[in-house]
Motif scaffolding. Structure first.
Motif, mmCIF file in Angstrom:
data_model
loop_
_atom_site.group_PDB
_atom_site.id
_atom_site.type_symbol
_atom_site.label_atom_id
_atom_site.label_comp_id
_atom_site.label_asym_id
_atom_site.label_seq_id
_atom_site.Cartn_x
_atom_site.Cartn_y
_atom_site.Cartn_z
ATOM 1 N N ILE A 153 -101.246 95.249 -30.676
ATOM 2 C CA ILE A 153 -99.816 95.392 -30.925
ATOM 3 C C ILE A 153 -99.442 96.856 -31.085
ATOM 4 C CG2 ILE A 153 -97.938 94.881 -32.523
ATOM 5 C CD1 ILE A 153 -99.361 92.277 -33.218
ATOM 6 N N SER A 211 -99.957 88.530 -40.354
ATOM 7 C CA SER A 211 -98.701 89.280 -40.329
ATOM 8 C C SER A 211 -98.454 89.832 -38.936
ATOM 9 C CB SER A 211 -98.732 90.414 -41.349
ATOM 10 O OG SER A 211 -99.653 91.418 -40.948
ATOM 11 N N SER A 212 -99.489 89.918 -38.156
ATOM 12 C CA SER A 212 -99.343 90.514 -36.830
ATOM 13 C C SER A 212 -98.490 89.664 -35.901
ATOM 14 C CB SER A 212 -100.710 90.755 -36.194
ATOM 15 O OG SER A 212 -101.315 89.514 -35.855
ATOM 16 N N GLN A 256 -90.308 91.234 -32.953
ATOM 17 C CA GLN A 256 -90.832 92.534 -32.559
ATOM 18 C C GLN A 256 -91.757 92.382 -31.354
ATOM 19 O OE1 GLN A 256 -91.063 95.942 -34.368
ATOM 20 N NE2 GLN A 256 -89.013 95.218 -34.806
ATOM 21 N N LEU A 257 -92.572 91.362 -31.423
ATOM 22 C CA LEU A 257 -93.507 91.128 -30.327
ATOM 23 C C LEU A 257 -92.749 90.801 -29.054
ATOM 24 C CD1 LEU A 257 -96.343 88.988 -31.987
ATOM 25 C CD2 LEU A 257 -96.280 91.437 -31.585
ATOM 26 N N LEU A 308 -91.519 93.749 -27.425
ATOM 27 C CA LEU A 308 -92.536 94.571 -26.774
ATOM 28 C C LEU A 308 -92.855 94.048 -25.378
ATOM 29 C CD1 LEU A 308 -95.061 95.250 -29.669
ATOM 30 C CD2 LEU A 308 -93.604 96.902 -28.542
ATOM 31 N N LYS A 348 -98.914 83.306 -43.956
ATOM 32 C CA LYS A 348 -98.996 84.494 -44.810
ATOM 33 C C LYS A 348 -98.738 84.133 -46.265
ATOM 34 C CE LYS A 348 -96.645 88.421 -44.364
ATOM 35 N NZ LYS A 348 -95.708 89.419 -43.790
ATOM 36 N N GLN A 404 -91.412 89.642 -37.325
ATOM 37 C CA GLN A 404 -92.489 90.241 -36.541
ATOM 38 C C GLN A 404 -92.589 89.605 -35.157
ATOM 39 O OE1 GLN A 404 -94.168 92.866 -36.854
ATOM 40 N NE2 GLN A 404 -95.798 92.613 -35.352
ATOM 41 N N LYS A 431 -97.847 96.673 -43.223
ATOM 42 C CA LYS A 431 -97.834 95.710 -42.122
ATOM 43 C C LYS A 431 -97.006 94.526 -42.575
ATOM 44 C CE LYS A 431 -102.295 96.699 -40.019
ATOM 45 N NZ LYS A 431 -103.680 96.259 -39.882
ATOM 46 N N PRO A 432 -96.253 93.947 -41.717
ATOM 47 C CA PRO A 432 -96.107 94.239 -40.297
ATOM 48 C C PRO A 432 -95.312 95.527 -40.039
ATOM 49 C CG PRO A 432 -94.603 92.498 -40.950
ATOM 50 C CD PRO A 432 -95.457 92.801 -42.134
ATOM 51 N N ILE A 433 -95.781 96.242 -39.075
ATOM 52 C CA ILE A 433 -95.187 97.529 -38.775
ATOM 53 C C ILE A 433 -94.131 97.391 -37.691
ATOM 54 C CG2 ILE A 433 -95.693 99.839 -37.877
ATOM 55 C CD1 ILE A 433 -98.425 99.618 -39.154
ATOM 56 N N ARG A 434 -93.062 98.083 -37.916
ATOM 57 C CA ARG A 434 -91.997 98.028 -36.938
ATOM 58 C C ARG A 434 -92.085 99.176 -35.964
ATOM 59 N NH1 ARG A 434 -88.271 94.945 -39.778
ATOM 60 N NH2 ARG A 434 -89.601 93.283 -40.577
ATOM 61 N N MET A 435 -91.512 98.961 -34.871
ATOM 62 C CA MET A 435 -91.509 99.995 -33.834
ATOM 63 C C MET A 435 -90.851 101.264 -34.332
ATOM 64 S SD MET A 435 -92.274 100.167 -30.481
ATOM 65 C CE MET A 435 -90.895 100.642 -29.485
ATOM 66 N N ILE A 485 -100.891 87.977 -27.477
ATOM 67 C CA ILE A 485 -101.125 88.362 -28.869
ATOM 68 C C ILE A 485 -101.430 87.131 -29.711
ATOM 69 C CG2 ILE A 485 -99.998 89.287 -30.929
ATOM 70 C CD1 ILE A 485 -100.782 91.499 -29.115
ATOM 71 N N LYS A 517 -99.431 98.744 -27.890
ATOM 72 C CA LYS A 517 -98.241 98.476 -27.106
ATOM 73 C C LYS A 517 -97.026 99.199 -27.680
ATOM 74 C CE LYS A 517 -95.868 96.474 -23.908
ATOM 75 N NZ LYS A 517 -96.044 96.794 -22.497
ATOM 76 N N MET A 518 -96.911 99.145 -28.945
ATOM 77 C CA MET A 518 -95.772 99.799 -29.589
ATOM 78 C C MET A 518 -95.779 101.291 -29.332
ATOM 79 S SD MET A 518 -95.304 98.102 -33.324
ATOM 80 C CE MET A 518 -94.598 96.505 -33.543
ATOM 81 N N PHE A 530 -96.914 89.160 -23.002
ATOM 82 C CA PHE A 530 -97.438 89.859 -24.158
ATOM 83 C C PHE A 530 -97.509 88.981 -25.402
ATOM 84 C CE2 PHE A 530 -98.792 93.530 -26.338
ATOM 85 C CZ PHE A 530 -98.151 93.594 -27.569
#
Lengths: 557, 150
Positions: A31, B86-87, B29-30, B33, B94, B26, A118-122, B45, A34-35, B41
């Motif tokens: 991830i 969390s990913s 967010q994915l 991406l 979680k 999240q 985490k979770p990390i934002r862009m 993931i 990609k970010m 993607f």
């Protein structure tokens, strides 16, 4: 300003920022990759901390920033953070799913420039370039003024004395510095006056001494910029100043270790040592355990007893050798010797060697009682780190350390006093106009100073039988060094070149690379003054008073 | 038309995953991406997550079978698991991780065991839902299955 990034960037910063991501979680790794790519950064991923370290060491200037998870199986993220900070001085961002204040605090204390949850934002990743930029600016400020000018000076002075080969070494010595420095240095050309540089923290002998004392007091293992800062009790000094100085110091120490390797058999025919030095240089990288407060760094490196001066630096292989050599000398001043060595080694600036070698070096320290190796216990962990410590900060610290060390050997180089007497040999005189002013010459100067210091040291060791040799050798070495740095004020020089990025003459790099430059002979002379690089070239006008300077001078943070 | 319907269906399912608390931000967010370079993607993931975390689950189970329970080790494993979850934005999973960690800190073996069962349930439920979701997404066509404006 200097190139900030070693690899050419065709785009505008921060595009192409080279990021190294370390995380044991493959999902996150993907991830993040990609970010970061989306941010137009150049990403390298790895899932093991050790792998990350080796990648970083392989390409010293290959990355701009490191992002690492806190919890990793093979190594604690904080430890990695420390290593990176010390060895490469790159900004490191920590990540974790755990946002507990204590953890975040720990991260910051260990030197993380940021701590992401985490979770990390862009968007959080988009801004990481600011850390890189900030660091560059800080570094730029640090380097300014000292190194460049001094380095130039040294080069200038020395150039006419040595032949190409020597000169080359000097060049290398100087080029070892961080890229920033190099740029600065190059810009300056010889003789350029950097006097216009901004005021930067000048690590005077006294200051460095305080630093080393603080380090010793805390214990090299547990040392940290904040602690040192607190102990030093210098109001105007910032944690960053101390941190960068500490980094250099560690590098210096590790370098010394490397140098202490037996290869440096300076004792006789320093020239020989040259070659050994070379080897040693290579080893520098081996040891580098970044300043990690390893065992007694001082041991190894400091024990230069003159002969092993170089050896100390080499951690890995050298240790054995050093030990041998060192044994001859008084074991006690190990520290001192080591310090000396470190100093000299520092000139090499490249601390590739791990402090491990320093351990053996310690023996050297023994030889040079005054060399009290900075308490830093360069405990060498004997980690064959390839720490390319370009900074010689440790050198100075070593010197100071010396004084601080218990050994009291006469106050480490600084104290040179005891040795001064010994140094009857006029040969090595540190000719440099002790003018500590050379800040301009920056590094170059320091070298000189170091050399100067060494001289006395060597003399001191003379009793060991090397003295005379040293003397002679020294001169030869100096020539070899070709740097002919006019070590003006030793301390300054030391400082200057020690870690000043800009100031080191090109040779610096080489010097660091090859312990050679240090000319084993030089080392034999005793003081591990950083004279590695310095030695070359400057006439040693032994000035007892100089020693003390060296210590401090060396380490100009 | 069918595609449109499928996409609408997909959008609804997706929305419900968020509404019911299975997924959090999240995941979005994915989705963001995802692009032409990586058109699948999100699915990749998620697959990676399930593959990697299944190993973790085994380790946790093993740890839970020890007697006495090593709470530190358990806590460490849970920390890892939480990070992993969390990913992809696995919200409920979680939450269970956090709960389990609490029990670890409290030293409650029973609480740990109980929570772990709950955790596994959520973990499996989410997987099924996501599998169905991705399957539908593939059917619906290569448009942003995430239904999120790029």
């Amino acid at each position: 300003m200097e190139s900030g990034f070693s690899s050419p960037r065709s785009d505008v910063f921060p595009v192409g920022l080279r990021v190294l991501v370390v995380d044991d979680d493959p999902t996150w790794l993907k991830i993040l990759e990609k970010m970061l790519k989306k941010c137009s950064y150049e990403v390298t991923t790895c899932c093991l901390a050790r792998e990350a370290l080796s990648l970083l060491r392989e390409r010293k200037d290959g990355y701009d920033i490191v992002i690492s998870d806190v919890n990793m199986p093979d190594m604690d993220g904080f430890k990695l953070l420390e290593h990176v900070g010390l060895e490469m001085d790159l900004p490191v961002i920590m990540m974790s799913v755990d946002g507990e204040t204590s953890r975040v605090m720990k991260g910051v204390q260990h030197g993380a420039c940021d701590y992401l949850l985490k979770p990390i934002r862009m968007k959080e990743l988009r801004n990481i370039w600011q850390h890189v930029l900030r660091k560059k600016i800080q570094e730029g400020r640090d380097i300014e003024g000292h190194d460049v000018f001094e380095g130039l000076q040294i080069l200038r002075n020395g150039s006419d004395r040595y032949d190409d080969s020597q000169f080359l070494r000097v060049e290398e010595l100087f080029s070892v510095r961080k890229r920033k420095d190099v740029d600065k240095y190059e810009e300056k050309e010889f003789g350029e006056t950097c006097s216009t540089k901004k005021a930067r923290v000048v690590w005077s002998v006294d200051l460095h001494q305080k630093f080393v004392e603080a380090v010793n007091q805390i214990g090299f293992d547990k040392v940290g910029p904040k602690k040192i800062l607190d102990l030093m009790n210098v109001p105007w000094l910032t944690r960053e100043n101390v941190a960068s100085h500490l980094q250099k110091y560690r590098l210096y120490l590790s370098r010394l270790q490397k140098e202490n390797d037996p290869k440096a058999c300076f004792v006789v025919g320093m020239k020989q040592t040259d070659s050994s030095l070379k080897d040693g240089d290579g080893n520098f990288s081996v040891c580098s355990s970044l300043g990690v407060p390893q065992t007694d760094v001082t041991n190894s490196s400091f024990s230069f007893s003159g002969d092993n001066f170089l050896q100390n630096v080499d951690s890995i292989g050298c240790e054995a050798d050093r030990k041998r050599v060192v044994q001859e000398q008084t074991s006690e001043p190990k520290r001192a010797a080591a310090t000396e060595l470190i100093k000299t080694r520092c000139t090499h600036m490249k601390f590739n060697n791990s402090f491990a070698s320093v351990e053996s070096e310690g023996k050297l320290a023994a030889c040079y009682p005054w060399v009290e190796a900075p308490q830093m216990k360069l405990k060498q962990e004997s980690k064959p780190h390839q720490v390319q410590i370009n900074q010689l900060p440790s050198v100075s610290s070593i010197s100071s350390g010396r004084s601080a060390t218990e050994k009291d050997k006469g106050s480490s180089i600084e104290s040179k006093a005891p040795y001064s007497e010994d140094c009857s040999q006029p040969m090595v005189h540190l000719n440099p106009p002790k003018a500590s002013t050379d800040s301009c010459s920056g590094k170059a100067k320091s070298f000189n100073e170091i050399n100067d210091h060494f001289e006395p040291i060597s003399t001191a060791t003379a009793p060991l039988g090397v003295k005379n040799q040293n003397v002679i050798d020294l001169s030869s070495i100096s020539t070899d060094l070709g740097s002919g740095f006019p070590f003006s004020s030793f301390d300054e020089d030391l400082q200057g070149y020690l870690f000043q990025d800009g100031c080191y003459p090109k040779n610096l790099e080489q010097i660091i690379e090859f312990p050679d430059y240090g000319d084993p002979g030089i080392f034999t002379e005793g003081p591990t003054h950083l004279y590695d690089a310095m030695r070359f070239g400057y006439e040693y006008s032994y000035d007892p008073t100089e020693y003390p300077v060296i210590d401090e001078g060396l380490f100009i943070a | 038309m069918e595609k449109t319907q499928l996409r609408r269906q997909l959008a609804n399912i997706r929305q419900s995953l968020f509404d019911q608390g299975f997924l959090d931000e999240q995941f979005v967010q994915l989705e963001e991406l995802q692009d032409d370079a990586n058109p699948n993607f999100v699915e990749e993931i998620v697959t990676l997550y399930y593959r990697d975390s299944s190993r973790l689950i085994v380790s946790i189970e093993q740890a839970l079978q020890k007697s006495p329970l090593d709470f530190n080790k358990l806590d460490a494993l849970m920390h890892q698991f939480k990070g992993s979850s969390s990913s992809i934005g696995a919200k409920k999973v979680k939450a269970e991780c956090t709960q389990l960690r609490e029990y670890c800190r409290a030293g409650s073996g029973e609480g740990c065991l109980r929570t772990f069962q709950q955790l596994k349930k959520e973990y499996t439920t989410l997987r099924k839902k996501l599998e169905a979701y991705f399957q539908l997404a593939r059917q619906a066509g290569p448009i942003d299955s995430a239904c999120r404006p790029k």
